[in-house]
Scaffold this motif. Structure first.
Motif, short mmCIF file in Angstrom:
data_model
loop_
_atom_site.label_atom_id
_atom_site.label_comp_id
_atom_site.label_asym_id
_atom_site.label_seq_id
_atom_site.Cartn_x
_atom_site.Cartn_y
_atom_site.Cartn_z
N PRO A 34 -19.98 56.04 56.87
CA PRO A 34 -21.39 55.64 56.84
C PRO A 34 -21.75 54.78 58.05
N LEU A 35 -23.01 54.83 58.41
CA LEU A 35 -23.49 54.10 59.58
C LEU A 35 -23.32 52.59 59.41
N SER A 36 -23.51 52.08 58.22
CA SER A 36 -23.38 50.64 58.01
C SER A 36 -21.96 50.17 58.30
N GLN A 42 -18.43 47.47 64.69
CA GLN A 42 -18.88 47.00 66.00
C GLN A 42 -19.04 45.48 66.01
N ALA A 43 -19.61 44.93 64.94
CA ALA A 43 -19.78 43.48 64.85
C ALA A 43 -18.43 42.78 64.81
N GLU A 44 -17.46 43.34 64.08
CA GLU A 44 -16.11 42.76 64.04
C GLU A 44 -15.46 42.77 65.42
N ALA A 45 -15.66 43.87 66.15
CA ALA A 45 -15.09 43.96 67.49
C ALA A 45 -15.71 42.91 68.41
N VAL A 50 -15.18 37.51 71.07
CA VAL A 50 -15.61 36.12 71.22
C VAL A 50 -14.47 35.17 70.86
N ALA A 51 -13.74 35.50 69.78
CA ALA A 51 -12.61 34.67 69.36
C ALA A 51 -11.51 34.66 70.42
N GLU A 52 -11.25 35.81 71.02
CA GLU A 52 -10.23 35.88 72.08
C GLU A 52 -10.65 35.07 73.30
#
Length: 150
Positions: A34-36, A42-45, A50-52
């Motif tokens: 599903p698209l969601s 994508q948000a997790e990536a 940012v965390a790295e």
């Protein structure tokens, strides 16, 4: 072969086909959920990137902190500075760098205190020697040069 995405307008039965880039078409072929969920990935990536970046900034700051402590050539030898530099840049563990910072800070403080104590004791010893020498010269009536010639 050119890849196409089919679009259908609301109430329109005609299919409109537009070409897509190879990157988009490769992604579309790979992902079938599903698209969601795709947007969540994508948000997790992005958050992982940012965390790295934050971890890299923290590592850089901790490395600079440790290396700034060993810059004093009066407290640390060239060998110690080289070994510290090598070790600091080989580790990627923030906790290890924090332990090293505490240890190097403690060693620098101990060496500074020892240098101050030695400097103070040397000064105190010199003052005591000069005081005894002055007392001896007063009691004997000799000059310093006469005392040295004895």
């Amino acid at each position: 072969m050119e890849n196409h995405v089919t679009k259908q307008a609301a109430g329109d039965t005609a299919n409109v086909s537009t070409p897509t880039s190879p990157k988009v078409s490769a992604t579309l072929r790979r992902y079938t959920g599903p698209l969601s969920r795709f947007l969540e990935k994508q948000a997790e990536a992005k958050s992982q990137a940012v965390a790295e970046a934050a971890k890299a900034d923290t590592l850089r700051a901790m490395r600079n902190n440790v290396l700034s402590l060993v810059e004093d050539t009066a407290l640390f030898t060239d060998t110690e500075r080289l070994r510290t530099n090598d070790s600091v840049y080989q580790t990627t563990c923030v906790a290890q760098l924090q332990r090293w910072f505490r240890n190097v800070y403690r060693v620098s403080q101990e060496r500074t205190a020892r240098a101050l104590r030695l400097g103070t004791s040397d000064l105190a010893g010199e003052l005591a020697y000069n005081s005894r020498l002055a007392d001896l010269l007063d009691e004997s009536g000799l000059t310093h040069s006469e005392l040295l010639s004895l």
